[in-house]
Design an enzyme around this catalytic site. Structure first.
Site, PDB file in Angstrom:
ATOM      1  N   CYS A   7     -14.510 -35.713  32.699  1.00 20.80           N
ATOM      2  CA  CYS A   7     -14.114 -34.319  32.445  1.00 20.80           C
ATOM      3  C   CYS A   7     -12.612 -34.157  32.223  1.00 20.80           C
ATOM      4  CB  CYS A   7     -14.547 -33.430  33.594  1.00 20.80           C
ATOM      5  SG  CYS A   7     -16.316 -33.488  33.878  1.00 20.80           S
ATOM      6  N   HIS A  67     -10.422 -26.711  34.578  1.00 20.32           N
ATOM      7  CA  HIS A  67     -11.704 -27.291  34.175  1.00 20.32           C
ATOM      8  C   HIS A  67     -12.823 -26.345  34.614  1.00 20.32           C
ATOM      9  CE1 HIS A  67     -14.999 -29.915  33.485  1.00 20.32           C
ATOM     10  NE2 HIS A  67     -15.179 -30.253  34.746  1.00 20.32           N
ATOM     11  N   ASN A  72     -20.704 -26.366  32.680  1.00 25.50           N
ATOM     12  CA  ASN A  72     -19.718 -27.454  32.665  1.00 25.50           C
ATOM     13  C   ASN A  72     -19.953 -28.305  31.418  1.00 25.50           C
ATOM     14  OD1 ASN A  72     -18.195 -29.733  33.115  1.00 25.50           O
ATOM     15  ND2 ASN A  72     -18.848 -30.008  35.249  1.00 25.50           N
TER      16      ASN A  72
HETATM   17  O1  UT7 Z   1     -17.125 -31.761  36.247  1.00 28.87           O
HETATM   18  C1  UT7 Z   1     -16.896 -32.701  37.260  1.00 28.87           C
HETATM   19  C2  UT7 Z   1     -16.667 -32.068  38.516  1.00 28.87           C
HETATM   20  N1  UT7 Z   1     -17.870 -31.448  39.034  1.00 28.87           N
HETATM   21  C3  UT7 Z   1     -17.751 -30.554  39.918  1.00 28.87           C
HETATM   22  O2  UT7 Z   1     -16.638 -30.223  40.248  1.00 28.87           O
HETATM   23  C4  UT7 Z   1     -18.981 -30.004  40.592  1.00 28.87           C
HETATM   24  C5  UT7 Z   1     -18.689 -29.868  42.056  1.00 28.87           C
HETATM   25  N2  UT7 Z   1     -19.778 -29.382  42.906  1.00 28.87           N
HETATM   26  C6  UT7 Z   1     -20.328 -28.166  42.795  1.00 28.87           C
HETATM   27  O3  UT7 Z   1     -20.043 -27.418  41.904  1.00 28.87           O
HETATM   28  C7  UT7 Z   1     -21.274 -27.739  43.892  1.00 28.87           C
HETATM   29  O4  UT7 Z   1     -21.219 -28.667  44.951  1.00 28.87           O
HETATM   30  C8  UT7 Z   1     -22.747 -27.581  43.437  1.00 28.87           C
HETATM   31  C9  UT7 Z   1     -22.869 -26.330  42.595  1.00 28.87           C
HETATM   32  C10 UT7 Z   1     -23.182 -28.797  42.673  1.00 28.87           C
HETATM   33  C11 UT7 Z   1     -23.649 -27.389  44.661  1.00 28.87           C
HETATM   34  O5  UT7 Z   1     -23.209 -26.306  45.452  1.00 28.87           O
HETATM   35  P1  UT7 Z   1     -23.089 -26.466  47.036  1.00 28.87           P
HETATM   36  O6  UT7 Z   1     -22.684 -25.158  47.562  1.00 28.87           O
HETATM   37  O7  UT7 Z   1     -22.179 -27.631  47.299  1.00 28.87           O
HETATM   38  O8  UT7 Z   1     -24.578 -26.747  47.457  1.00 28.87           O
HETATM   39  P2  UT7 Z   1     -25.214 -28.025  48.159  1.00 28.87           P
HETATM   40  O9  UT7 Z   1     -25.213 -29.190  47.238  1.00 28.87           O
HETATM   41  O10 UT7 Z   1     -24.607 -28.224  49.507  1.00 28.87           O
HETATM   42  O11 UT7 Z   1     -26.714 -27.537  48.365  1.00 28.87           O
HETATM   43  C12 UT7 Z   1     -27.006 -26.447  49.228  1.00 28.87           C
HETATM   44  C13 UT7 Z   1     -28.505 -26.234  49.209  1.00 28.87           C
HETATM   45  C14 UT7 Z   1     -29.303 -27.509  49.448  1.00 28.87           C
HETATM   46  O12 UT7 Z   1     -30.445 -27.161  50.227  1.00 28.87           O
HETATM   47  P3  UT7 Z   1     -30.473 -27.414  51.829  1.00 28.87           P
HETATM   48  O13 UT7 Z   1     -30.283 -28.896  51.972  1.00 28.87           O
HETATM   49  O14 UT7 Z   1     -29.335 -26.624  52.372  1.00 28.87           O
HETATM   50  O15 UT7 Z   1     -31.814 -26.920  52.207  1.00 28.87           O
HETATM   51  C15 UT7 Z   1     -29.757 -27.925  48.066  1.00 28.87           C
HETATM   52  O16 UT7 Z   1     -30.950 -28.679  48.099  1.00 28.87           O
HETATM   53  O17 UT7 Z   1     -28.923 -25.772  47.911  1.00 28.87           O
HETATM   54  C16 UT7 Z   1     -29.971 -26.596  47.410  1.00 28.87           C
HETATM   55  N3  UT7 Z   1     -29.876 -26.627  45.970  1.00 28.87           N
HETATM   56  C17 UT7 Z   1     -30.422 -25.692  45.164  1.00 28.87           C
HETATM   57  N4  UT7 Z   1     -31.161 -24.617  45.439  1.00 28.87           N
HETATM   58  C18 UT7 Z   1     -31.546 -23.860  44.402  1.00 28.87           C
HETATM   59  C19 UT7 Z   1     -29.234 -27.536  45.189  1.00 28.87           C
HETATM   60  N5  UT7 Z   1     -29.336 -27.194  43.898  1.00 28.87           N
HETATM   61  C20 UT7 Z   1     -30.077 -26.070  43.859  1.00 28.87           C
HETATM   62  C21 UT7 Z   1     -30.526 -25.255  42.810  1.00 28.87           C
HETATM   63  N6  UT7 Z   1     -31.252 -24.155  43.136  1.00 28.87           N
HETATM   64  N7  UT7 Z   1     -30.237 -25.487  41.521  1.00 28.87           N
END
Ligand code: UT7
Length: 332
Positions: free
Chosen positions: A113, A253, A284
């Site tokens: 990225c 970004h 993204n």
């Molecule tokens: O371009 C390169 C750089 N990339 C980035 O900078 C991306 C960085 N990361 C992010 O943007 C975020 O971490 C995400 C958007 C990917 C995820 O958000 P988060 O607040 O960190 O959520 P998480 O991964 O901790 O997941 C929280 C919960 C989980 O469920 P439990 O374990 O709490 O029950 C996931 O399984 O949300 C669940 N989850 C979803 N639920 C509904 C993960 N993806 C989804 C989804 N819909 N699409």
């Protein structure tokens, strides 16, 4: 000494829109979750006959036209992409052919990225060392080709699109005042496409194990993204010999609205309107994200001569980078 300028910018996104509501039908997710956690409402998906090469060539053609140049005027093509058409030949060579450029230098760079800033840095070095006089920088991604649309943790995030710019020593549009780049390979497994390289060559087993798709530890990547981009912005501002308060526009970004907002907190003198966002409509787009945002900002906002723009990116590797640009007027 010659000083490198971006004399024209361009961008291209495919027509097809993939909405959060459509994703609700594909995986166990909701519009509410996606919007709250990422700020994304929709993203663009390339057609079956669109590739990083063809989308990149479209953006390149537009940039050349805006700069008042032809493909024959450029003497180097640098393409940033993590979704090249092939492992080889490079997408830059395919674009050289598609736009009808001469038999000039053409190569890809892989900085995920952060590729747009890495490519700008190279273009600046080529221009200022007088090795080349007119460099075409392209960023192009067909991320939909490496996204697993059964994995809700990644498939809601990414979209396709391309951007380009022309860099030369002509004193117009945007001067490239400073560029800072960085990397940390010790974190490489947090954001990775594990299959298809020499470590895990494509086989029935790698396909069965989904190693040909993006894998990301989102939470960890999130923390690194904010910290690295903040530090990189500071370094780049210092290198340009200016203060944080001199920045008129922040173009981060476009990975996640929460990351953008975390970055924005540092720039207390900037209103939300001066922190440019496209993540809600394109998701993204990796390497293309900064180029698309920069191009749209220049089209949509009233930028004044001597306004300073700060670009900052973070991606797999990890890689990161920032650049301070000054608007010089005379929009190409
Ligand atoms: O371009 C390169 C750089 N990339 C980035 O900078 C991306 C960085 N990361 C992010 O943007 C975020 O971490 C995400 C958007 C990917 C995820 O958000 P988060 O607040 O960190 O959520 P998480 O991964 O901790 O997941 C929280 C919960 C989980 O469920 P439990 O374990 O709490 O029950 C996931 O399984 O949300 C669940 N989850 C979803 N639920 C509904 C993960 N993806 C989804 C989804 N819909 N699409």
């Amino acid at each position: 000494m010659k000083k490198a300028h971006i004399i024209a910018t361009s961008s291209y996104v495919p027509e097809t829109i993939l909405t959060n509501q459509q994703l609700e039908q594909m995986v166990d997710t909701s519009d509410e979750w996606i919007q709250t956690r990422t700020g994304i409402q929709e993203r663009r998906i390339a057609g079956a006959e669109e590739f990083s090469s063809t989308m990149g060539a479209k953006a390149a053609d537009i940039a050349l036209k805006k700069a008042g140049k032809t493909a024959q005027d450029i003497d180097c093509i640098i393409v940033g992409t993590l979704t090249p058409d092939y492992l080889f030949p490079s997408t830059a060579c395919l674009i050289q052919d598609l736009i009808g450029a001469g038999n000039i230098a053409a190569f890809d760079i892989q900085a995920a990225c952060s590729g747009y800033v890495y490519a700008l840095s190279l273009a600046k070095a080529f221009i200022e060392s007088a090795q080349y006089s007119c460099v075409l920088v392209v960023a192009s991604e067909k991320l939909s080709s490496i996204v697993n649309y059964q994995d809700r943790s990644t498939c809601v995030l990414f979209g396709d699109g391309s951007a380009a710019c022309i860099v030369s020593a002509e004193k117009t549009h945007l001067s490239i005042d400073s560029v800072c780049l960085g990397s940390d390979g010790s974190q490489s497994d947090l954001l990775i496409l594990p299959g298809g390289g020499c470590k895990n060559p494509t086989s029935a087993k790698t396909v069965e194990e989904n190693l040909h798709y993006i894998q990301m530890q989102g939470k960890d990547v999130f923390k690194h993204a904010v910290l690295r981009m903040e530090a990189s912005c500071q370094e780049c501002i210092q290198k340009a010999g200016i203060q944080e308060s001199d920045i008129s526009w922040l173009i981060p970004h476009q990975a996640n609205m929460r990351i953008i907002n975390a970055m924005a907190k540092r720039f207390t003198h900037l209103t939300q309107d001066h922190i440019y966002k496209t993540v809600h409509k394109y998701g993204n787009t990796s390497c293309s994200s900064l180029g698309i945002a920069l191009d749209e900002l220049l089209q949509e906002k009233a930028i004044h001569p001597e306004d300073k723009l700060l670009l900052t990116a973070f991606g797999a590797g990890f890689t990161w980078g920032s650049s301070v640009l000054t608007y010089k007027g005379d929009v190409a």
